[in-house]
Write a protein that holds these residues in place. Sequence first.
Motif, PDB file in Angstrom:
ATOM      1  N   ASP A 105      -7.350  -7.312  -7.655  1.00  0.00           N
ATOM      2  CA  ASP A 105      -6.362  -7.965  -8.510  1.00  0.00           C
ATOM      3  C   ASP A 105      -6.690  -9.432  -8.756  1.00  0.00           C
ATOM      4  N   ALA A 106      -7.836  -9.887  -8.245  1.00  0.00           N
ATOM      5  CA  ALA A 106      -8.341 -11.234  -8.540  1.00  0.00           C
ATOM      6  C   ALA A 106      -9.849 -11.192  -8.322  1.00  0.00           C
ATOM      7  N   HIS A 128       0.346  -2.700  -8.263  1.00  0.00           N
ATOM      8  CA  HIS A 128       0.581  -3.170  -9.630  1.00  0.00           C
ATOM      9  C   HIS A 128      -0.591  -2.784 -10.527  1.00  0.00           C
ATOM     10  N   GLU A 130      -0.943  -2.750 -13.906  1.00  0.00           N
ATOM     11  CA  GLU A 130      -1.288  -3.609 -15.030  1.00  0.00           C
ATOM     12  C   GLU A 130      -2.094  -4.821 -14.582  1.00  0.00           C
ATOM     13  N   GLN A 131      -1.757  -5.399 -13.442  1.00  0.00           N
ATOM     14  CA  GLN A 131      -2.500  -6.563 -12.953  1.00  0.00           C
ATOM     15  C   GLN A 131      -3.958  -6.199 -12.675  1.00  0.00           C
ATOM     16  N   ALA A 134      -5.790  -5.560 -15.927  1.00  0.00           N
ATOM     17  CA  ALA A 134      -6.063  -6.826 -16.613  1.00  0.00           C
ATOM     18  C   ALA A 134      -7.352  -7.450 -16.097  1.00  0.00           C
ATOM     19  N   GLU A 135      -7.590  -7.361 -14.789  1.00  0.00           N
ATOM     20  CA  GLU A 135      -8.819  -7.892 -14.219  1.00  0.00           C
ATOM     21  C   GLU A 135     -10.035  -7.057 -14.638  1.00  0.00           C
ATOM     22  N   ALA A 186       0.490   0.008 -19.706  1.00  0.00           N
ATOM     23  CA  ALA A 186      -0.395  -1.084 -19.293  1.00  0.00           C
ATOM     24  C   ALA A 186      -1.530  -1.272 -20.289  1.00  0.00           C
TER      25      ALA A 186
END
Length: 232
Positions: A105-106, A128, A130-131, A134-135, A186
């Motif tokens: 997630d990061a 999560h 979507e998070q 997104a990455e 998402a």
Amino acid sequence: MSDTPILEPAEAYTLWAPHYPARAHNPVMQAEQNAMLALMPAELAGFSVFDAGCGSGRYMRHALNRGATRVTGVDPSEAMLDRARDELADLRSDALIELVQGSLDALPMPSAWADLTVCGLVLGHLDHLEQALAELRRVTRPGGMLLCSDVHPTGHALGWLRDFKAGEKRYAVRHTAHLYSHWHAACAALGLEIEQVVEPMLDPVDIPVEARFDPIALRVPVALVFQLRRTP
């Protein structure tokens, strides 16, 4: 109610890593892998491939065998990365191979560099969706492909566990079910086009004769596999 202890992913994979193969080692993984590899381009020469949650390097090996020029794997577990280093050491390849510890997630990776991003049976370990997507989108170049899979939410509803044995004890990894509606929402929010969705089922030939399993598993899909495209 199962009495199998359910562990957080970090703790579970530290225990599991020493014996975790770099191949599909059960019928569910085999069904998932067959679907993923059918969607993966057969020729990856010139491709930079990113494996998010690479584990022991299963999909990194497939990408290298298909000629990828650069293959980078990220995983939160240093123990699993050590396993991947051991498993990939025997490959004779001119490709650049990188293994990096980091959270999905990061991601500790630059933006828009991967031609193909793979994330196999990992996103259910994250709360999560979507998070995380997104990455994955961020590190994929515009127009690039993403191949993502997870245990089918039907299995979660039936109470199936992602379990394993360490020593003489059996454990399970915590899993969050992400429904198709969650994926659709998402992807729409992030500008990811859903090109194909595959819901593979078990192949009876992959089930060992002595295996104990829920017979319902032969009548329902066991994985949810997405071919996505980052829109330009």
